[in-house]
Design a protein around this motif. Structure first.
Motif, mmCIF file in Angstrom:
data_model
loop_
_atom_site.group_PDB
_atom_site.id
_atom_site.type_symbol
_atom_site.label_atom_id
_atom_site.label_comp_id
_atom_site.label_asym_id
_atom_site.label_seq_id
_atom_site.Cartn_x
_atom_site.Cartn_y
_atom_site.Cartn_z
ATOM 1 N N PHE A 304 0.865 -1.060 -0.046
ATOM 2 C CA PHE A 304 -0.017 -0.078 -0.153
ATOM 3 C C PHE A 304 0.777 1.339 -0.033
ATOM 4 O O PHE A 304 0.171 2.263 0.033
ATOM 5 N N LEU A 305 2.284 1.242 -0.002
ATOM 6 C CA LEU A 305 3.069 2.294 0.152
ATOM 7 C C LEU A 305 3.518 2.841 -1.183
ATOM 8 O O LEU A 305 3.747 2.232 -2.075
ATOM 9 N N ASP A 306 3.483 4.277 -1.084
ATOM 10 C CA ASP A 306 4.075 4.913 -2.229
ATOM 11 C C ASP A 306 5.001 5.827 -1.537
ATOM 12 O O ASP A 306 4.837 6.715 -1.307
ATOM 13 N N ASN A 307 6.183 5.528 -1.635
ATOM 14 C CA ASN A 307 7.555 6.302 -1.290
ATOM 15 C C ASN A 307 8.092 7.058 -2.089
ATOM 16 O O ASN A 307 8.911 6.607 -3.002
ATOM 17 N N LYS A 308 7.639 8.309 -2.327
ATOM 18 C CA LYS A 308 8.180 9.188 -3.398
ATOM 19 C C LYS A 308 9.576 9.889 -2.931
ATOM 20 O O LYS A 308 10.020 10.344 -3.841
ATOM 21 N N GLY A 309 10.447 9.830 -1.956
ATOM 22 C CA GLY A 309 11.228 10.606 -1.645
ATOM 23 C C GLY A 309 11.300 11.916 -1.676
ATOM 24 O O GLY A 309 10.138 12.537 -1.632
ATOM 25 N N TYR A 310 12.610 12.620 -1.698
ATOM 26 C CA TYR A 310 12.444 14.057 -1.524
ATOM 27 C C TYR A 310 11.833 14.675 -2.875
ATOM 28 O O TYR A 310 12.435 14.341 -4.043
ATOM 29 N N VAL A 311 11.107 15.744 -2.738
ATOM 30 C CA VAL A 311 10.481 16.575 -4.201
ATOM 31 C C VAL A 311 10.645 17.914 -3.854
ATOM 32 O O VAL A 311 11.004 18.388 -2.562
ATOM 33 N N SER A 312 10.494 18.885 -4.724
ATOM 34 C CA SER A 312 10.652 20.244 -4.386
ATOM 35 C C SER A 312 9.513 20.856 -3.425
ATOM 36 O O SER A 312 8.437 20.045 -3.276
ATOM 37 N N HIS A 313 9.919 21.931 -2.890
ATOM 38 C CA HIS A 313 8.583 22.530 -2.045
ATOM 39 C C HIS A 313 7.350 22.725 -2.838
ATOM 40 O O HIS A 313 6.495 22.525 -2.306
ATOM 41 N N LYS A 314 7.561 23.178 -4.277
ATOM 42 C CA LYS A 314 6.373 23.270 -4.807
ATOM 43 C C LYS A 314 5.412 22.121 -5.119
ATOM 44 O O LYS A 314 4.226 22.086 -4.861
ATOM 45 N N GLU A 315 6.117 21.032 -5.447
ATOM 46 C CA GLU A 315 5.484 19.815 -5.485
ATOM 47 C C GLU A 315 4.923 19.274 -4.204
ATOM 48 O O GLU A 315 3.958 18.389 -4.288
ATOM 49 N N ALA A 316 5.660 19.391 -3.317
ATOM 50 C CA ALA A 316 5.087 19.019 -1.730
ATOM 51 C C ALA A 316 3.763 19.785 -1.590
ATOM 52 O O ALA A 316 2.919 19.074 -0.972
ATOM 53 N N ILE A 317 3.778 20.964 -1.708
ATOM 54 C CA ILE A 317 2.543 21.699 -1.666
ATOM 55 C C ILE A 317 1.305 21.280 -2.538
ATOM 56 O O ILE A 317 0.451 21.065 -1.963
ATOM 57 N N GLU A 318 1.592 20.838 -3.718
ATOM 58 C CA GLU A 318 0.498 20.243 -4.424
ATOM 59 C C GLU A 318 -0.037 18.850 -4.014
ATOM 60 O O GLU A 318 -0.970 18.792 -4.144
ATOM 61 N N ILE A 319 1.027 18.207 -3.566
ATOM 62 C CA ILE A 319 0.726 16.899 -2.985
ATOM 63 C C ILE A 319 -0.304 17.015 -1.742
ATOM 64 O O ILE A 319 -1.068 16.246 -1.503
ATOM 65 N N GLN A 320 0.178 18.066 -0.774
ATOM 66 C CA GLN A 320 -0.813 18.210 0.300
ATOM 67 C C GLN A 320 -2.315 18.680 -0.140
ATOM 68 O O GLN A 320 -3.060 18.305 0.666
#
Length: 435
Positions: A304-320
Motif C-alpha cells: 500500500f506504500l507510495d514512497n516518493k522520496g524528496y520532492v521540491s517545495h512546490k511539488e510538496a505543496i501540490e501533494i498536500q
C-alpha cells in the motif's frame, strides 16, 4: 527603514523546513519598514537542495557570503552514506548502527560542540565586525540550529555592543536527537554552559513553541517571544483530490518518528474492510529512515506504500492539496512536545484533515484543537486512531471529506513577519548604543 543583519546557515538553494522560516521573514520585511542584510556560508554542505526556493529571495536585498569549513566532507572519506544520513538528522536505532556510524556519532557529539559548523564562528566574527561598523548596523539576528550561529552573535554582541535577537527554530540541549550523539558528561556540561551564555547575553529571544519558551524562562530573565512558523499564500496549480484514499506524510520520517501502532491499525483496516483495502494508499514524501520502512513492511503495508522520496517545495505543496488526509508524526518523548513542525501550518491551509501523532501535552495538539484542523493522538491511542480513520474514510466515500479549519489567519507568514518586525522596532527604541 531599520537595517538589520540576519546570520543564518540555511538559505536557498538549501531545501527543507530550516530555510523557509527566515526566507519568508526576509520576503515580507520591507512591508514593515525593515531592510534585511543576509549573511550565509559561501560553500555549505546542505543535506537537501531545493532550487525552486531561490525564486523567493527578494532581488534587492544584500547577501553576504564567507567560506565555511565543513567536517562532513572529511567524514565522507570513511562513509559517504553514513555522513549524509547523520547530517540530515536520520540516526538509526542504537542496535542497528554500524561501527562507522557509532564512531561518526561519537566524533560529531564530542569533538564538534555545539555542532559541526563551529569552524565558521571565528572567520564570520572577523568579517562581520568590520562590515557592521562600516555599514552602521546596530541590530543583528541569529537563527539556529546550527547553534554555532548564535555563538557568532554572542561574540559580535560583546565586541560591538549590538542589539541582538537569537531565534531558536528548535531547542538546544533538549532537542530530541541529543541523546543519540553519545555525549560524554563533559560534553553535556559544555552544551548547557554555551546555551546559558547565549540565553543570558542576548537582548531578546524568539522561539517557535510555547514549551520552549517555558524551558528558556527557567534559564534566563531575558524576554522570550513565541513566533511560530506559518504558511505562505502559495500559488498552487489547480489540483484534483486523489481518487484513492491517500494518507500522506510530507517531510522527514526519522527513526524516532515511527508510529508502529498506526501502521498496525492501518493494516488491520485493510484486513477488516475490503473497500478500505482497495482505496487506501500510504504516501511518504521526503527522507525516510530504514527503520521506518522496515516497520511498515513488517506491518504488512508494503503493498500500500507510495514512497516518493524528496520532492521540491512546490511539488510538496501540490501533494498536500491533493491528498485525502495529511499525517503528522512527532517523536514520542517528553522533550519533543515543544516541536511544532513548519509543515503543520501548510497542512492547515491546504484544507485537508490532519491526523497527528505525538507525545502527551504536545504543543501541536493545542494548535490543531484551536484551529479545528484535525485530530491529535498519543502513540498508545490506537483504538481512537482507528475510529477517526474510519470516519475519514466514510466521508471520503461520500465525497464529503474536508477539513473545517478556522482561525488560521494569524499564522500567515506576512502576519508573523509583522510580529517579528515589532520585536525589532521595540529593540531599536531601547537602544542606547553610542554613535
Amino acid at each position: 527603514m531599520l537595517k538589520v543583519l540576519l546570520i543564518t546557515y540555511y538559505w536557498p538553494p538549501a531545501g527543507g523546513p530550516g530555510v523557509q522560516r527566515w526566507l519568508k521573514f526576509v520576503k515580507y520585511f520591507k512591508d514593515f519598514g525593515i531592510e534585511p542584510i543576509v549573511y550565509i556560508p559561501e560553500n555549505p554542505t546542505y543535506p537537501l537542495i531545493d532550487e525552486s526556493l531561490a525564486s523567493e529571495v527578494p532581488a534587492e536585498i544584500t547577501i553576504l557570503k564567507q567560506p565555511i569549513f565543513e567536517p562532513y566532507r572529511l567524514a565522507e572519506v570513511f562513509s559517504k552514506k553514513s555522513s549524509k544520513t547523520i547530517s540530515k538528522g536520520i540516526i538509526a536505532k542504537k542496535e542497528k548502527q554500524s561501527l562507522i556510524q557509532k564512531l561518526l556519532l561519537y566524533i560529531r557529539g564530542n569533538f564538534f560542540i555545539p555542532d559541526a559548523r563551529k569552524f565558521w564562528i571565528k572567520p564570520s566574527v572577523k568579517f562581520l565586525q568590520k562590515y557592521i561598523s562600516e555599514a552602521n548596523i546596530d541590530t543583528i539576528i541569529t537563527t539556529g540550529p546550527p547553534h554555532s550561529v548564535h555563538l557568532i552573535g554572542k561574540e559580535l554582541k560583546e565586541k560591538l555592543n549590538l542589539k541582538w535577537i537569537a531565534d531558536f527554530r528548535d531547542p538546544w540541549t533538549t532537542i530530541g536527537y541529543h541523546d543519540k550523539l553519545k555525549l560524554t558528561k563533559r560534553s553535556i556540561k559544555k552544551h548547557k554552559q554555551l546555551e546559558q551564555e547565549v540565553l543570558t547575553s542576548v537582548d531578546h529571544i524568539t522561539v517557535t513553541s510555547y514549551t520552549t519558551k517555558e524551558e528558556f524562562l527557567e534559564i534566563t530573565n531575558k524576554p522570550v517571544s513565541v513566533i511560530t512558523n506559518g504558511y505562505d499564500t502559495e500559488k498552487v496549480s489547480e489540483v484534483k483530490l486523489d481518487s484513492e484514499f491517500t494518507i500522506s506524510h510530507i517531510g522527514s520520517l526519522l527513526s524516532g518518528r515511527n508510529p508502529e501502532k498506526l501502521w498496525q491499525v492501518l493494516y488491520d483496516l485493510t484486513q477488516e474492510n475490503d473497500e478500505f483495502a482497495k482505496a487506501f494508499r500510504l504516501r511518504l514524501v521526503g527522507a525516510v529512515s530504514e527503520d521506518v520502512l522496515f516497520s511498515i513492511n513488517e506491518a504488512g503495508l508494503s503493498g500500500f506504500l507510495d514512497n516518493k522520496g524528496y520532492v521540491s517545495h512546490k511539488e510538496a505543496i501540490e501533494i498536500q492539496h491533493s491528498s485525502q488526509v495529511l499525517l503528522l508524526v512527532e517523536i514520542d518523548k517528553p522533550e519533543t512536545k515543544c516541536i511544532i513542525p513548519g509543515k503543520l501550518f501548510e497542512y492547515m491551509v491546504s484544507k485537508r484533515p490532519i491526523l497527528a501523532i505525538g507525545p502527551k501535552d504536545a504543543d501541536i495538539s493545542r494548535l490543531i484543537r484551536e484551529t479545528n484542523s484535525g485530530y491529535f493522538f498519543e502513540y498508545s491511542e490506537e483504538s481512537e486512531m482507528k475510529s477517526v480513520i474510519l470516519s475519514y474514510f466514510k466521508e471520503f466515500q461520500e465525497g464529503k471529506l474536508i477539513a473545517k479549519t478556522e482561525r488560521i489567519e494569524k499564522y500567515s507568514r506576512r502576519t508573523l513577519t509583522k510580529e517579528m518586525s515589532l520585536v525589532l522596532k521595540n529593540l531599536k527604541k531601547k537602544s542606547h548604543r553610542p554613535k
